[in-house]
Design a protein around this motif. Structure first.
Motif, PDB file in Angstrom:
ATOM      1  N   UNK A  10      34.829 -21.546 -30.144  1.00  0.00           N
ATOM      2  CA  UNK A  10      34.907 -20.144 -30.567  1.00  0.00           C
ATOM      3  C   UNK A  10      33.589 -19.452 -30.281  1.00  0.00           C
ATOM      4  N   UNK A  11      33.668 -18.265 -29.683  1.00  0.00           N
ATOM      5  CA  UNK A  11      32.474 -17.430 -29.511  1.00  0.00           C
ATOM      6  C   UNK A  11      32.785 -16.052 -30.081  1.00  0.00           C
ATOM      7  N   UNK A  12      31.729 -15.300 -30.387  1.00  0.00           N
ATOM      8  CA  UNK A  12      31.953 -13.957 -30.939  1.00  0.00           C
ATOM      9  C   UNK A  12      32.542 -13.053 -29.859  1.00  0.00           C
ATOM     10  N   UNK A  13      33.560 -12.310 -30.236  1.00  0.00           N
ATOM     11  CA  UNK A  13      34.252 -11.473 -29.240  1.00  0.00           C
ATOM     12  C   UNK A  13      33.348 -10.368 -28.716  1.00  0.00           C
ATOM     13  N   UNK A  14      32.779  -9.614 -29.631  1.00  0.00           N
ATOM     14  CA  UNK A  14      31.838  -8.604 -29.137  1.00  0.00           C
ATOM     15  C   UNK A  14      30.823  -8.306 -30.225  1.00  0.00           C
ATOM     16  N   UNK A  15      29.561  -8.472 -29.876  1.00  0.00           N
ATOM     17  CA  UNK A  15      28.505  -8.305 -30.871  1.00  0.00           C
ATOM     18  C   UNK A  15      27.226  -8.924 -30.361  1.00  0.00           C
ATOM     19  N   UNK A  16      26.288  -9.112 -31.255  1.00  0.00           N
ATOM     20  CA  UNK A  16      24.954  -9.562 -30.853  1.00  0.00           C
ATOM     21  C   UNK A  16      24.913 -10.973 -30.292  1.00  0.00           C
ATOM     22  N   UNK A  17      25.935 -11.791 -30.613  1.00  0.00           N
ATOM     23  CA  UNK A  17      25.900 -13.174 -30.136  1.00  0.00           C
ATOM     24  C   UNK A  17      26.602 -13.344 -28.792  1.00  0.00           C
ATOM     25  N   UNK A  37      35.821 -11.381 -19.210  1.00  0.00           N
ATOM     26  CA  UNK A  37      35.788  -9.975 -19.634  1.00  0.00           C
ATOM     27  C   UNK A  37      35.930  -9.902 -21.149  1.00  0.00           C
ATOM     28  N   UNK A  38      35.255  -8.912 -21.760  1.00  0.00           N
ATOM     29  CA  UNK A  38      35.233  -8.847 -23.226  1.00  0.00           C
ATOM     30  C   UNK A  38      36.602  -8.472 -23.809  1.00  0.00           C
ATOM     31  N   UNK A  39      37.544  -8.055 -22.948  1.00  0.00           N
ATOM     32  CA  UNK A  39      38.869  -7.694 -23.471  1.00  0.00           C
ATOM     33  C   UNK A  39      39.735  -8.929 -23.733  1.00  0.00           C
ATOM     34  N   UNK A  40      39.292 -10.103 -23.258  1.00  0.00           N
ATOM     35  CA  UNK A  40      40.147 -11.286 -23.393  1.00  0.00           C
ATOM     36  C   UNK A  40      40.052 -11.875 -24.792  1.00  0.00           C
ATOM     37  N   UNK A  41      41.113 -12.547 -25.206  1.00  0.00           N
ATOM     38  CA  UNK A  41      41.106 -13.212 -26.504  1.00  0.00           C
ATOM     39  C   UNK A  41      40.943 -14.718 -26.347  1.00  0.00           C
ATOM     40  N   UNK A  55      36.449 -14.524 -31.159  1.00  0.00           N
ATOM     41  CA  UNK A  55      36.763 -14.175 -32.551  1.00  0.00           C
ATOM     42  C   UNK A  55      35.680 -13.285 -33.140  1.00  0.00           C
ATOM     43  N   UNK A  56      35.956 -12.712 -34.311  1.00  0.00           N
ATOM     44  CA  UNK A  56      34.887 -12.053 -35.072  1.00  0.00           C
ATOM     45  C   UNK A  56      33.996 -13.157 -35.636  1.00  0.00           C
ATOM     46  N   UNK A  57      32.702 -12.920 -35.649  1.00  0.00           N
ATOM     47  CA  UNK A  57      31.807 -14.013 -36.036  1.00  0.00           C
ATOM     48  C   UNK A  57      32.065 -14.522 -37.455  1.00  0.00           C
ATOM     49  N   UNK A  58      32.454 -13.615 -38.367  1.00  0.00           N
ATOM     50  CA  UNK A  58      32.696 -14.029 -39.768  1.00  0.00           C
ATOM     51  C   UNK A  58      33.851 -15.023 -39.879  1.00  0.00           C
ATOM     52  N   UNK A  59      34.768 -14.981 -38.896  1.00  0.00           N
ATOM     53  CA  UNK A  59      35.938 -15.867 -38.962  1.00  0.00           C
ATOM     54  C   UNK A  59      35.653 -17.261 -38.416  1.00  0.00           C
TER      55      UNK A  59
END
Ligand code: ATP
Ligand code: MG
Length: 294
Positions: A10-17, A37-41, A55-59
Motif C-alpha cells: 500500500x502506498x499513499x494515493x496522493x499526498x506528501x508520501x 498515474x495518480x488516478x489509478x487505484x 490508499x489514504x495514508x490513515x487507512x
C-alpha cells in the motif's frame, strides 16, 4: 508453487508520501504496465510479483493489521497513532528517510510560555490524540485533548483550543498562522511496515524487496570519490578513505602519482574532503552512486 505467491504493497494515493514512495519503487527496479498515474487505484508490477494499492495514508495501518495488504509505506506518526488497533499485527521493517517531520505543540505567538506546566487544564487541538495523550500522561500533564481531523493550525484563532499539536517540517505553516513551536512530541519519517504474519513465501519476497530498498538507500547515502595524489601521500589518503573493502589505487601516467577510487558516506563528506586536501589530494571528483550492494 512459489510462482503464485505475490505481495501487496500500500502506498499513499496522493499526498506528501506519494512521490517519494513511487520514486523509491522505480529506483528499486519495479516496473508497472501503463505507469503509475495518480488516478489509478491499483497496479501490478510486470517484473516482480508485486501489487500496489493506492490508499489514504490513515487507512494503511488498518489494512496492514487486517492483512488486506502485506506491506505499506506510511509515516511513523500515522502508524503509531493507530497502534491502539494495530501494534501486534504490524511491524516496521525499514526506516525510509523521507517525509521527515515532527509532531509538535504550538501556542499563539503572543502567549508567554515557560514549560509544559502552562498547558495544564488547557485545550490542545490535534489529529494525533493517542500520541499526544501518551506524551502528556508520561509527563503527568492533565490537559483536554480536542480531536480534529484537519486544519489544526486554525483552532486557536477560532477559539477552539489554547494550543495545538500538529505535524511540522519547516515550521513555516505555524508562523503563517501566528503560532510558535514550544514542545517536540514525536519525530517521524516514512517507514516500510509489514503485516507480522506473512507466510514463508511472502517473507522471501519481502526480503528481496528489502534487499533492493537497502541498496538504493545506501547508494543515496554514499558517494564515489576519485582523486589524484603523490605516492608519498597514499597512506594518509587510504586511511581517510577506507571504502567498502579498501580503495582502488592505480598508477597515473605521470611518475610518482596515483589515482585513488573509493566510497564515502555523505555525512562525513566535507570533513573528509578537507583531510584529503591537507594530505595532498588533487583533482577530486565526487560521483553519485546508483545502487550499492556490499
Ligand atoms: P490523505 O489524503 O492520504 O489522508 P493527509 O492529508 O492525511 O493525506 P499528508 O498531508 O499528505 O496526509 O501527509 C502524509 C504524511 O506526510 C504525514 O502523516 C507525515 O508522516 C508526513 N509529513 C511530512 N512532513 C509533513 C508536514 N510538514 N506536515 C504534515 N505531514 C508531513
Ligand atoms: Mg491522511
Amino acid at each position: 508453487m512459489t510462482t503464485d505467491i505475490r505481495i501487496t504493497l500500500a502506498v499513499q494515493k496522493s499526498g506528501r508520501l506519494s512521490e517519494d514512495s513511487l520514486r523509491l519503487l522505480r529506483e528499486c527496479g519495479f516496473e508497472f504496465n501503463g505507469g503509475l498515474a495518480s488516478s489509478r487505484l491499483r497496479a501490478s508490477s510486470s517484473n516482480f510479483p508485486l501489487d500496489l494499492l493506492f490508499l489514504r495514508d490513515d487507512d494503511i495501518p488498518r489494512y496492514l493489521a487486517d492483512g488486506v495488504v502485506d506491506v505499506g509505506i506510511v509515516g511513523q506518526n500515522t502508524l503509531v497513532e493507530s497502534n491502539g488497533t494495530a501494534s501486534e499485527c504490524v511491524e516496521v521493517v525499514e526506516e525510509l528517510g523521507f517525509a521527515r517531520c515532527r509532531l509538535a505543540i504550538a501556542v499563539p505567538r503572543g502567549v508567554e510560555y515557560k514549560s509544559l506546566e502552562d498547558l495544564r487544564g488547557k485545550r490542545i487541538a490535534t489529529s494525533h490524540p493517542h500520541i499526544l495523550r501518551a506524551y502528556l500522561e508520561r509527563l503527568k500533564i492533565d490537559a483536554h485533548i480536542h480531536e480534529i481531523s484537519g486544519s489544526v493550525e486554525i483552532a486557536p484563532s477560532l477559539g477552539l483550543a489554547e494550543a495545538i499539536c500538529d505535524l511540522v517540517s519547516s515550521g513555516s505553516t505555524l508562523v503563517s498562522n501566528g503560532l510558535k513551536e514550544v514542545e517536540r512530541v514525536f519525530d517521524s519519517q516514512a517507514v516500510l511496515a509489514a503485516n507480522s504474519s506473512l507466510n514463508e513465501g511472502q517473507r522471501e519476497l519481502l526480503d528481496k524487496m528489502l534487499f533492493r530498498v537497502r541498496a538504493v538507500q545506501r547508494a543515496r547515502n554514499n558517494k564515489y570519490v576519485l582523486l589524484n595524489a603523490p605516492n608519498e601521500a597514499l597512506d594518509r589518503i587510504i586511511s581517510t578513505l577506507p571504502g567498502i573493502k579498501s580503495p582502488t589505487v592505480v598508477p597515473l601516467a605521470k611518475a610518482g602519482w596515483s589515482s585513488v577510487h573509493s566510497v564515502m558516506n555523505e555525512d562525513e563528506f566535507w570533513e573528509k574532503i578537507e583531510l584529503l586536501r591537507e594530505a595532498g589530494a588533487e583533482g577530486i571528483l565526487i560521483v553519485p552512486i546508483e545502487k550499492m550492494i556490499v
